[in-house]
Design a protein around this motif. Structure first.
Motif, PDB file in Angstrom:
ATOM      1  N   SER A 116      21.830  39.146  -4.511  1.00  0.00           N
ATOM      2  CA  SER A 116      22.842  38.291  -3.898  1.00  0.00           C
ATOM      3  C   SER A 116      22.398  36.834  -4.050  1.00  0.00           C
ATOM      4  O   SER A 116      21.535  36.355  -3.313  1.00  0.00           O
ATOM      5  CB  SER A 116      22.983  38.674  -2.415  1.00  0.00           C
ATOM      6  N   ALA A 117      22.986  36.130  -5.020  1.00  0.00           N
ATOM      7  CA  ALA A 117      22.583  34.742  -5.288  1.00  0.00           C
ATOM      8  C   ALA A 117      23.171  33.805  -4.235  1.00  0.00           C
ATOM      9  O   ALA A 117      24.220  34.088  -3.645  1.00  0.00           O
ATOM     10  CB  ALA A 117      23.053  34.327  -6.679  1.00  0.00           C
ATOM     11  N   TYR A 118      22.504  32.684  -4.023  1.00  0.00           N
ATOM     12  CA  TYR A 118      22.938  31.693  -3.046  1.00  0.00           C
ATOM     13  C   TYR A 118      24.385  31.269  -3.318  1.00  0.00           C
ATOM     14  O   TYR A 118      24.749  30.979  -4.461  1.00  0.00           O
ATOM     15  CB  TYR A 118      22.017  30.472  -3.111  1.00  0.00           C
ATOM     16  N   GLY A 119      25.202  31.267  -2.283  1.00  0.00           N
ATOM     17  CA  GLY A 119      26.592  30.833  -2.431  1.00  0.00           C
ATOM     18  C   GLY A 119      27.554  31.940  -2.825  1.00  0.00           C
ATOM     19  O   GLY A 119      28.762  31.744  -2.810  1.00  0.00           O
ATOM     20  N   SER A 120      27.031  33.118  -3.176  1.00  0.00           N
ATOM     21  CA  SER A 120      27.917  34.206  -3.587  1.00  0.00           C
ATOM     22  C   SER A 120      28.408  34.977  -2.362  1.00  0.00           C
ATOM     23  O   SER A 120      27.828  34.886  -1.272  1.00  0.00           O
ATOM     24  CB  SER A 120      27.198  35.170  -4.528  1.00  0.00           C
ATOM     25  N   GLU A 121      29.477  35.742  -2.564  1.00  0.00           N
ATOM     26  CA  GLU A 121      30.020  36.569  -1.488  1.00  0.00           C
ATOM     27  C   GLU A 121      30.523  37.861  -2.124  1.00  0.00           C
ATOM     28  O   GLU A 121      31.441  37.835  -2.949  1.00  0.00           O
ATOM     29  CB  GLU A 121      31.174  35.811  -0.814  1.00  0.00           C
ATOM     30  N   LEU A 122      29.888  38.967  -1.762  1.00  0.00           N
ATOM     31  CA  LEU A 122      30.242  40.243  -2.392  1.00  0.00           C
ATOM     32  C   LEU A 122      30.381  41.337  -1.349  1.00  0.00           C
ATOM     33  O   LEU A 122      29.537  41.485  -0.464  1.00  0.00           O
ATOM     34  CB  LEU A 122      29.160  40.651  -3.402  1.00  0.00           C
ATOM     35  N   ASP A 123      31.471  42.118  -1.483  1.00  0.00           N
ATOM     36  CA  ASP A 123      31.641  43.320  -0.669  1.00  0.00           C
ATOM     37  C   ASP A 123      31.487  44.509  -1.593  1.00  0.00           C
ATOM     38  O   ASP A 123      32.277  44.682  -2.525  1.00  0.00           O
ATOM     39  CB  ASP A 123      33.040  43.355  -0.034  1.00  0.00           C
ATOM     40  N   MET A 124      30.473  45.289  -1.330  1.00  0.00           N
ATOM     41  CA  MET A 124      30.218  46.450  -2.176  1.00  0.00           C
ATOM     42  C   MET A 124      30.535  47.721  -1.398  1.00  0.00           C
ATOM     43  O   MET A 124      30.139  47.858  -0.238  1.00  0.00           O
ATOM     44  CB  MET A 124      28.745  46.423  -2.571  1.00  0.00           C
ATOM     45  N   VAL A 125      31.264  48.634  -2.036  1.00  0.00           N
ATOM     46  CA  VAL A 125      31.621  49.894  -1.386  1.00  0.00           C
ATOM     47  C   VAL A 125      31.229  51.035  -2.306  1.00  0.00           C
ATOM     48  O   VAL A 125      31.585  51.025  -3.489  1.00  0.00           O
ATOM     49  CB  VAL A 125      33.141  49.955  -1.104  1.00  0.00           C
ATOM     50  N   THR A 126      30.487  51.992  -1.800  1.00  0.00           N
ATOM     51  CA  THR A 126      30.122  53.166  -2.588  1.00  0.00           C
ATOM     52  C   THR A 126      30.619  54.402  -1.849  1.00  0.00           C
ATOM     53  O   THR A 126      30.251  54.614  -0.690  1.00  0.00           O
ATOM     54  CB  THR A 126      28.595  53.247  -2.780  1.00  0.00           C
ATOM     55  N   GLN A 127      31.485  55.171  -2.508  1.00  0.00           N
ATOM     56  CA  GLN A 127      32.029  56.382  -1.884  1.00  0.00           C
ATOM     57  C   GLN A 127      31.653  57.580  -2.734  1.00  0.00           C
ATOM     58  O   GLN A 127      31.942  57.595  -3.935  1.00  0.00           O
ATOM     59  CB  GLN A 127      33.557  56.287  -1.787  1.00  0.00           C
ATOM     60  N   VAL A 128      31.035  58.557  -2.111  1.00  0.00           N
ATOM     61  CA  VAL A 128      30.565  59.726  -2.844  1.00  0.00           C
ATOM     62  C   VAL A 128      31.193  60.980  -2.249  1.00  0.00           C
ATOM     63  O   VAL A 128      31.133  61.187  -1.035  1.00  0.00           O
ATOM     64  CB  VAL A 128      29.022  59.846  -2.769  1.00  0.00           C
ATOM     65  N   GLU A 129      31.797  61.793  -3.110  1.00  0.00           N
ATOM     66  CA  GLU A 129      32.345  63.091  -2.680  1.00  0.00           C
ATOM     67  C   GLU A 129      31.537  64.178  -3.359  1.00  0.00           C
ATOM     68  O   GLU A 129      31.516  64.273  -4.591  1.00  0.00           O
ATOM     69  CB  GLU A 129      33.816  63.228  -3.114  1.00  0.00           C
ATOM     70  N   LEU A 130      30.881  65.009  -2.568  1.00  0.00           N
ATOM     71  CA  LEU A 130      30.062  66.079  -3.130  1.00  0.00           C
ATOM     72  C   LEU A 130      30.699  67.430  -2.810  1.00  0.00           C
ATOM     73  O   LEU A 130      31.073  67.682  -1.658  1.00  0.00           O
ATOM     74  CB  LEU A 130      28.660  66.047  -2.522  1.00  0.00           C
ATOM     75  N   ALA A 131      30.781  68.301  -3.830  1.00  0.00           N
ATOM     76  CA  ALA A 131      31.208  69.673  -3.562  1.00  0.00           C
ATOM     77  C   ALA A 131      30.018  70.418  -2.963  1.00  0.00           C
ATOM     78  O   ALA A 131      28.870  69.977  -3.086  1.00  0.00           O
ATOM     79  CB  ALA A 131      31.646  70.330  -4.861  1.00  0.00           C
ATOM     80  N   ALA A 132      30.284  71.553  -2.321  1.00  0.00           N
ATOM     81  CA  ALA A 132      29.177  72.367  -1.809  1.00  0.00           C
ATOM     82  C   ALA A 132      28.280  72.733  -2.987  1.00  0.00           C
ATOM     83  O   ALA A 132      28.766  73.058  -4.067  1.00  0.00           O
ATOM     84  CB  ALA A 132      29.736  73.631  -1.154  1.00  0.00           C
ATOM     85  N   GLY A 133      26.978  72.630  -2.794  1.00  0.00           N
ATOM     86  CA  GLY A 133      26.045  72.985  -3.868  1.00  0.00           C
ATOM     87  C   GLY A 133      25.823  71.885  -4.894  1.00  0.00           C
ATOM     88  O   GLY A 133      25.077  72.073  -5.853  1.00  0.00           O
ATOM     89  N   ALA A 134      26.446  70.732  -4.708  1.00  0.00           N
ATOM     90  CA  ALA A 134      26.219  69.604  -5.632  1.00  0.00           C
ATOM     91  C   ALA A 134      24.851  68.992  -5.347  1.00  0.00           C
ATOM     92  O   ALA A 134      24.327  69.087  -4.243  1.00  0.00           O
ATOM     93  CB  ALA A 134      27.306  68.560  -5.450  1.00  0.00           C
ATOM     94  N   ARG A 135      24.284  68.369  -6.388  1.00  0.00           N
ATOM     95  CA  ARG A 135      22.996  67.678  -6.202  1.00  0.00           C
ATOM     96  C   ARG A 135      23.169  66.212  -6.571  1.00  0.00           C
ATOM     97  O   ARG A 135      23.870  65.895  -7.538  1.00  0.00           O
ATOM     98  CB  ARG A 135      21.924  68.299  -7.094  1.00  0.00           C
ATOM     99  N   LEU A 136      22.496  65.388  -5.807  1.00  0.00           N
ATOM    100  CA  LEU A 136      22.649  63.951  -5.999  1.00  0.00           C
ATOM    101  C   LEU A 136      21.318  63.243  -5.791  1.00  0.00           C
ATOM    102  O   LEU A 136      20.567  63.585  -4.874  1.00  0.00           O
ATOM    103  CB  LEU A 136      23.656  63.401  -4.973  1.00  0.00           C
ATOM    104  N   VAL A 137      21.046  62.283  -6.664  1.00  0.00           N
ATOM    105  CA  VAL A 137      19.970  61.319  -6.412  1.00  0.00           C
ATOM    106  C   VAL A 137      20.633  59.951  -6.527  1.00  0.00           C
ATOM    107  O   VAL A 137      21.211  59.637  -7.579  1.00  0.00           O
ATOM    108  CB  VAL A 137      18.831  61.430  -7.445  1.00  0.00           C
ATOM    109  N   LEU A 138      20.602  59.170  -5.484  1.00  0.00           N
ATOM    110  CA  LEU A 138      21.295  57.880  -5.505  1.00  0.00           C
ATOM    111  C   LEU A 138      20.367  56.803  -4.950  1.00  0.00           C
ATOM    112  O   LEU A 138      19.782  56.964  -3.885  1.00  0.00           O
ATOM    113  CB  LEU A 138      22.569  57.978  -4.659  1.00  0.00           C
ATOM    114  N   ARG A 139      20.240  55.735  -5.721  1.00  0.00           N
ATOM    115  CA  ARG A 139      19.385  54.630  -5.268  1.00  0.00           C
ATOM    116  C   ARG A 139      20.229  53.370  -5.141  1.00  0.00           C
ATOM    117  O   ARG A 139      21.081  53.087  -5.989  1.00  0.00           O
ATOM    118  CB  ARG A 139      18.269  54.402  -6.292  1.00  0.00           C
ATOM    119  N   GLU A 140      19.975  52.631  -4.060  1.00  0.00           N
ATOM    120  CA  GLU A 140      20.622  51.326  -3.869  1.00  0.00           C
ATOM    121  C   GLU A 140      19.536  50.339  -3.490  1.00  0.00           C
ATOM    122  O   GLU A 140      18.733  50.627  -2.600  1.00  0.00           O
ATOM    123  CB  GLU A 140      21.608  51.379  -2.697  1.00  0.00           C
TER     124      GLU A 140
END
Lengths: 255, 221
Positions: A116-140
């Motif tokens: 996030s640089a000085y003077g910037s303005e950002l709205d970040m949205v992350t939406q994840v839908e997992l089925a039963a038995g799904a596998r996920l590795v997510l880094r933020e």
């Protein structure tokens, strides 16, 4: 001139142990490239920032689907730097990530840092839908300000649903437009690098992980479903990545 | 019907619901040297109010508004990644439920107590209690928002031997922010469960686990 762009990735299992990418659509500043995967049977996609983005006023989004049985790994060629827009009327930028992972599918979502640089303005949205038995590795990872610089305004929300039920919902806001107290003793305590690593795996259904401290400012916690979350604070991006990498090395990495 | 007195009963720190044993994350912050004086206490309280305070106030407002308490309990779990804090929220929920059923007996509280015998998340129980007591979403949100800051302020008086007048002054200066958070929480609650905020505080989650692992401590959380 602000930009509106949506990149799309769809991964499907070919039924013979490989993963195909029938949809791989770049758009505007978001270029998605198939890159060489170190792992057999897994498709790898690298998001290449073809130009500097997001700038104030931009509306960017990425939609990635790993359909039943597919294995998809997404990374990025460089950090994403939120920058101020042209002129005071540019307003906030938005960056929306929509991920879906089918039954028995694996998605590794491992982008580089968001700065996030000085003077910037950002709205970040992350939406994840997992089925039963799904596998996920997510880094933020969020880095507040480039080197030696004050932070811009950054808000993020991460919502993860598993089989239609809420698994994780986290919202943070930092910088000049955030409500008071964000830098104080309850929220950041002066840290400038914030990271989360989420691992969802059916293994945790029967054997939930035990909570564990990772140094003084990071913790690994089992969620109320089959998942663990690492929450980490650090002084800078390099130290933060070190903590998350070490944590990931002890977790099921989508396998 | 006037309900102001019911609000005072529910919001009273002497309401026998066990909150006095918890510092709302203030004890680990004092131990780490992050709360040292009235100023850093005010910063802590403001940060907690705008993050987990807003989230909890909105859950309470939603329960007071009549949304499904079990769905709200699930939403609370998803908003609480720390197992130590989930355990605290359920324990406090169970204690509040006992006091609430004795004070305002009725089928709604009985149903939630039966569905969650080990306790529902405390803000959900509080919101439902407010509803049964004839209070509205704003009242429930105000109660929870105030608890979010009064708990730490009271604890810091003991932990740092802070002058109680100074701690109360910190709370009084937060009053406009408390009103805004309660309004925001109640407005979100009226839009439904998907509109509820999920504001979180990384340091509170990290410190809660460190605190739970500590053998010697004054407060349970």
């Amino acid at each position: 001139m602000s930009v509106s762009a949506t990149a799309r990735i769809t991964a499907v299992a070919d039924g013979r142990g490989s993963t195909l990418l029938p949809v791989l659509e770049s758009d505007g500043p978001l270029a998605v490239r198939r890159t060489r995967s170190p792992e057999a049977g897994c498709a790898r996609v690298t998001v290449v920032g073809a130009m500097s983005a997001p700038l104030g006023g931009d509306r960017l989004s990425i939609e990635a689907r790993a359909e039943a049985g597919a294995r998809l790994s997404v990374d990025s060629a460089a950090a994403t730097v939120a920058l101020p827009g042209a002129g005071p009327e540019a307003g906030a930028a938005s960056y929306t990530i929509r991920l879906s992972v089918g039954e028995g599918a694996v998605l590794r979502w491992l982008p580089d840092q968001l700065v996030s640089a000085y003077g910037s303005e950002l709205d970040m949205v992350t939406q994840v839908e997992l089925a039963a038995g799904a596998r996920l590795v997510l880094r933020e990872e969020q880095i507040l300000g480039r080197h030696g610089e004050q932070t811009g305004s950054l808000s993020t929300r991460l919502t993860v649903r598993l089989a239609g039920r809420p698994l994780l919902d986290q919202q943070v806001a930092y910088g000049p437009t955030a409500p008071g107290g964000w830098d104080g003793a309850a929220v950041l305590g002066g840290h400038r690098a914030i990271g989360q690593l989420l691992v969802v795996h059916p293994l945790f259904e029967d054997a939930p992980a035990a909570p564990r401290l990772l140094g003084t400012d990071a913790v690994l916690t089992p969620l109320a479903g089959p998942a663990v979350l690492v929450t980490a604070l650090a002084a800078d991006a390099r130290l933060l990545r070190g903590i998350l990498d070490e944590a990931l090395s002890g977790l099921p990495n989508g396998a | 019907m006037t309900t102001r007195a019911a609000l005072l009963v529910l919001a009273d720190g002497r309401f026998p619901a066990g909150g006095h044993a918890h510092s709302g994350g203030a004890e680990p912050a004092v131990t780490a040297g992050r709360i040292r004086d009235p100023r850093s206490l005010a910063d802590f309280c403001l940060g907690r109010l705008h993050t987990t305070g807003l989230t909890a106030a909105a859950l309470a407002a939603a329960a007071a508004h009549g949304l499904d308490p079990l769905a709200l309990d699930e939403a609370a779990d998803a908003r609480t990644p720390s197992p130590a804090l989930r355990a605290v929220a359920r324990k406090l929920g169970r204690q509040l439920m006992r006091a609430a059923r004795a004070t305002w007996p009725g089928p709604e509280l009985d149903a939630l107590a039966t569905a969650r015998p080990r306790g529902a998340h405390q803000p959900v129980v509080l919101g439902l209690t407010a509803r049964v007591a004839g209070l509205g979403p704003e009242d429930a949100a105000h109660c929870v928002a105030y608890e979010t800051v009064s708990g730490p302020a009271t604890a810091v008086v003991r932990l740092l031997s802070l002058d109680p007048f100074e701690a109360t002054a910190v709370l009084a200066r937060l009053a406009p922010a408390l009103d805004r958070v309660a309004e925001q929480a109640a407005a979100a609650a009226r839009e439904g469960i998907d509109a509820l905020p999920a504001a979180s505080a990384p340091l509170l989650d990290i410190a809660a686990e460190a605190h739970a692992a500590r053998p010697v401590r004054l407060f349970a959380s």
